[in-house]
Motif scaffolding. Structure first.
Motif, PDB file in Angstrom:
ATOM      1  N   HIS A 230      -7.176  -3.271  -6.350  1.00  0.00           N
ATOM      2  CA  HIS A 230      -7.718  -3.260  -4.993  1.00  0.00           C
ATOM      3  C   HIS A 230      -7.338  -1.929  -4.341  1.00  0.00           C
ATOM      4  O   HIS A 230      -6.214  -1.444  -4.531  1.00  0.00           O
ATOM      5  CB  HIS A 230      -7.088  -4.371  -4.142  1.00  0.00           C
ATOM      6  CG  HIS A 230      -7.471  -5.746  -4.542  1.00  0.00           C
ATOM      7  ND1 HIS A 230      -8.701  -6.276  -4.282  1.00  0.00           N
ATOM      8  CD2 HIS A 230      -6.765  -6.711  -5.187  1.00  0.00           C
ATOM      9  CE1 HIS A 230      -8.746  -7.508  -4.746  1.00  0.00           C
ATOM     10  NE2 HIS A 230      -7.582  -7.794  -5.300  1.00  0.00           N
ATOM     11  N   PRO A 231      -8.218  -1.312  -3.560  1.00  0.00           N
ATOM     12  CA  PRO A 231      -7.857  -0.053  -2.890  1.00  0.00           C
ATOM     13  C   PRO A 231      -6.588  -0.174  -2.049  1.00  0.00           C
ATOM     14  O   PRO A 231      -5.752   0.720  -2.057  1.00  0.00           O
ATOM     15  CB  PRO A 231      -9.080   0.256  -2.026  1.00  0.00           C
ATOM     16  CG  PRO A 231     -10.216  -0.396  -2.745  1.00  0.00           C
ATOM     17  CD  PRO A 231      -9.629  -1.654  -3.337  1.00  0.00           C
ATOM     18  N   GLY A 232      -6.418  -1.285  -1.345  1.00  0.00           N
ATOM     19  CA  GLY A 232      -5.211  -1.470  -0.535  1.00  0.00           C
ATOM     20  C   GLY A 232      -3.954  -1.508  -1.384  1.00  0.00           C
ATOM     21  O   GLY A 232      -2.914  -0.969  -1.004  1.00  0.00           O
ATOM     22  N   ALA A 233      -4.042  -2.130  -2.563  1.00  0.00           N
ATOM     23  CA  ALA A 233      -2.894  -2.181  -3.473  1.00  0.00           C
ATOM     24  C   ALA A 233      -2.566  -0.785  -3.996  1.00  0.00           C
ATOM     25  O   ALA A 233      -1.393  -0.416  -4.118  1.00  0.00           O
ATOM     26  CB  ALA A 233      -3.180  -3.135  -4.628  1.00  0.00           C
ATOM     27  N   LEU A 234      -3.591  -0.002  -4.278  1.00  0.00           N
ATOM     28  CA  LEU A 234      -3.374   1.371  -4.734  1.00  0.00           C
ATOM     29  C   LEU A 234      -2.663   2.183  -3.648  1.00  0.00           C
ATOM     30  O   LEU A 234      -1.703   2.897  -3.922  1.00  0.00           O
ATOM     31  CB  LEU A 234      -4.701   2.034  -5.104  1.00  0.00           C
ATOM     32  CG  LEU A 234      -4.639   3.488  -5.545  1.00  0.00           C
ATOM     33  CD1 LEU A 234      -3.764   3.664  -6.774  1.00  0.00           C
ATOM     34  CD2 LEU A 234      -6.039   4.015  -5.807  1.00  0.00           C
ATOM     35  N   LEU A 235      -3.101   2.030  -2.415  1.00  0.00           N
ATOM     36  CA  LEU A 235      -2.466   2.760  -1.315  1.00  0.00           C
ATOM     37  C   LEU A 235      -1.018   2.305  -1.108  1.00  0.00           C
ATOM     38  O   LEU A 235      -0.145   3.126  -0.813  1.00  0.00           O
ATOM     39  CB  LEU A 235      -3.278   2.606  -0.031  1.00  0.00           C
ATOM     40  CG  LEU A 235      -4.655   3.270  -0.073  1.00  0.00           C
ATOM     41  CD1 LEU A 235      -5.453   2.923   1.181  1.00  0.00           C
ATOM     42  CD2 LEU A 235      -4.532   4.771  -0.240  1.00  0.00           C
ATOM     43  N   ARG A 236      -0.736   1.019  -1.279  1.00  0.00           N
ATOM     44  CA  ARG A 236       0.652   0.536  -1.169  1.00  0.00           C
ATOM     45  C   ARG A 236       1.523   1.151  -2.249  1.00  0.00           C
ATOM     46  O   ARG A 236       2.663   1.565  -1.992  1.00  0.00           O
ATOM     47  CB  ARG A 236       0.700  -0.984  -1.242  1.00  0.00           C
ATOM     48  CG  ARG A 236       0.367  -1.671   0.067  1.00  0.00           C
ATOM     49  CD  ARG A 236       0.634  -3.169   0.027  1.00  0.00           C
ATOM     50  NE  ARG A 236      -0.255  -3.870  -0.900  1.00  0.00           N
ATOM     51  CZ  ARG A 236      -1.508  -4.209  -0.627  1.00  0.00           C
ATOM     52  NH1 ARG A 236      -2.031  -3.903   0.549  1.00  0.00           N
ATOM     53  NH2 ARG A 236      -2.234  -4.856  -1.515  1.00  0.00           N
ATOM     54  N   LEU A 237       0.998   1.240  -3.485  1.00  0.00           N
ATOM     55  CA  LEU A 237       1.759   1.868  -4.557  1.00  0.00           C
ATOM     56  C   LEU A 237       2.044   3.331  -4.246  1.00  0.00           C
ATOM     57  O   LEU A 237       3.143   3.834  -4.507  1.00  0.00           O
ATOM     58  CB  LEU A 237       1.003   1.750  -5.888  1.00  0.00           C
ATOM     59  CG  LEU A 237       0.912   0.353  -6.489  1.00  0.00           C
ATOM     60  CD1 LEU A 237      -0.023   0.361  -7.695  1.00  0.00           C
ATOM     61  CD2 LEU A 237       2.281  -0.159  -6.882  1.00  0.00           C
ATOM     62  N   LEU A 238       1.054   4.014  -3.687  1.00  0.00           N
ATOM     63  CA  LEU A 238       1.257   5.418  -3.312  1.00  0.00           C
ATOM     64  C   LEU A 238       2.277   5.550  -2.192  1.00  0.00           C
ATOM     65  O   LEU A 238       3.109   6.468  -2.192  1.00  0.00           O
ATOM     66  CB  LEU A 238      -0.077   6.049  -2.910  1.00  0.00           C
ATOM     67  CG  LEU A 238      -1.085   6.215  -4.047  1.00  0.00           C
ATOM     68  CD1 LEU A 238      -2.442   6.636  -3.497  1.00  0.00           C
ATOM     69  CD2 LEU A 238      -0.584   7.191  -5.082  1.00  0.00           C
ATOM     70  N   GLN A 239       2.241   4.632  -1.231  1.00  0.00           N
ATOM     71  CA  GLN A 239       3.223   4.650  -0.139  1.00  0.00           C
ATOM     72  C   GLN A 239       4.631   4.420  -0.698  1.00  0.00           C
ATOM     73  O   GLN A 239       5.578   5.113  -0.309  1.00  0.00           O
ATOM     74  CB  GLN A 239       2.877   3.571   0.871  1.00  0.00           C
ATOM     75  CG  GLN A 239       3.827   3.523   2.053  1.00  0.00           C
ATOM     76  CD  GLN A 239       3.399   2.478   3.073  1.00  0.00           C
ATOM     77  OE1 GLN A 239       2.225   2.162   3.196  1.00  0.00           O
ATOM     78  NE2 GLN A 239       4.348   1.954   3.797  1.00  0.00           N
TER      79      GLN A 239
ATOM     80  N   VAL B  83      -0.112  14.127   7.438  1.00  0.00           N
ATOM     81  CA  VAL B  83      -1.214  14.697   8.215  1.00  0.00           C
ATOM     82  C   VAL B  83      -2.437  15.015   7.365  1.00  0.00           C
ATOM     83  O   VAL B  83      -3.524  15.209   7.897  1.00  0.00           O
ATOM     84  CB  VAL B  83      -0.769  15.969   8.977  1.00  0.00           C
ATOM     85  CG1 VAL B  83       0.252  15.617  10.031  1.00  0.00           C
ATOM     86  CG2 VAL B  83      -0.243  17.023   8.029  1.00  0.00           C
ATOM     87  N   ARG B  84      -2.262  15.039   6.043  1.00  0.00           N
ATOM     88  CA  ARG B  84      -3.409  15.327   5.182  1.00  0.00           C
ATOM     89  C   ARG B  84      -3.157  14.716   3.813  1.00  0.00           C
ATOM     90  O   ARG B  84      -2.080  14.852   3.251  1.00  0.00           O
ATOM     91  CB  ARG B  84      -3.615  16.819   5.035  1.00  0.00           C
ATOM     92  CG  ARG B  84      -4.792  17.174   4.169  1.00  0.00           C
ATOM     93  CD  ARG B  84      -5.046  18.651   4.101  1.00  0.00           C
ATOM     94  NE  ARG B  84      -3.847  19.363   3.687  1.00  0.00           N
ATOM     95  CZ  ARG B  84      -3.833  20.638   3.357  1.00  0.00           C
ATOM     96  NH1 ARG B  84      -4.931  21.347   3.411  1.00  0.00           N
ATOM     97  NH2 ARG B  84      -2.721  21.221   2.995  1.00  0.00           N
ATOM     98  N   THR B  85      -4.142  14.058   3.295  1.00  0.00           N
ATOM     99  CA  THR B  85      -4.060  13.473   1.970  1.00  0.00           C
ATOM    100  C   THR B  85      -5.384  13.709   1.257  1.00  0.00           C
ATOM    101  O   THR B  85      -6.437  13.607   1.873  1.00  0.00           O
ATOM    102  CB  THR B  85      -3.803  11.950   2.047  1.00  0.00           C
ATOM    103  OG1 THR B  85      -2.585  11.728   2.740  1.00  0.00           O
ATOM    104  CG2 THR B  85      -3.693  11.334   0.682  1.00  0.00           C
ATOM    105  N   ALA B  86      -5.306  14.029   0.000  1.00  0.00           N
ATOM    106  CA  ALA B  86      -6.517  14.190  -0.806  1.00  0.00           C
ATOM    107  C   ALA B  86      -6.298  13.473  -2.130  1.00  0.00           C
ATOM    108  O   ALA B  86      -5.214  13.542  -2.705  1.00  0.00           O
ATOM    109  CB  ALA B  86      -6.807  15.664  -1.043  1.00  0.00           C
ATOM    110  N   MET B  87      -7.321  12.764  -2.564  1.00  0.00           N
ATOM    111  CA  MET B  87      -7.252  12.070  -3.846  1.00  0.00           C
ATOM    112  C   MET B  87      -8.553  12.258  -4.598  1.00  0.00           C
ATOM    113  O   MET B  87      -9.614  12.314  -3.990  1.00  0.00           O
ATOM    114  CB  MET B  87      -7.067  10.556  -3.644  1.00  0.00           C
ATOM    115  CG  MET B  87      -5.686  10.150  -3.340  1.00  0.00           C
ATOM    116  SD  MET B  87      -5.457   8.388  -3.637  1.00  0.00           S
ATOM    117  CE  MET B  87      -6.238   7.674  -2.218  1.00  0.00           C
TER     118      MET B  87
END
Length: 90
Positions: free
Chosen positions: A40-49, A76-80
């Protein structure tokens, strides 16, 4: 698992510096995946956090230090670039 490698940023050559890149190995669990088995995109973002927090701790600039100074981190800036979402079990 922690692994460091050097990464050259996208600055002009006269400003080019190497910055440490933090890597962390994880396995996507079933609860983090959709019905097709993709994360899930939200799970991916949690792992990155979580990886970001671990990176800050590894650099000794994590929660304890920032809290003691009344400071905080702001991204302030993120790129993936995602070529393929990881699947459950990967």
């Amino acid at each position: 698992m922690f692994k460091r490698k050097e990464h050259t940023n996208n600055r002009p050559p006269e400003e080019n510096t190497t910055v440490p890149v933090f890597t962390r190995a994880v396995t996507v669990g079933d609860s983090e995946a959709d019905c097709r088995g993709r994360i899930h995109p939200g799970a991916l973002l949690r792992l990155l956090q979580d990886a970001g927090s671990e990176h800050a701790e590894a650099l000794h600039i994590g929660h304890e230090l920032t809290e003691s100074k009344g400071a905080l981190w702001v991204i302030v800036r993120t790129a993936m670039e995602i070529d393929r979402l990881p699947r459950a079990g990967e």
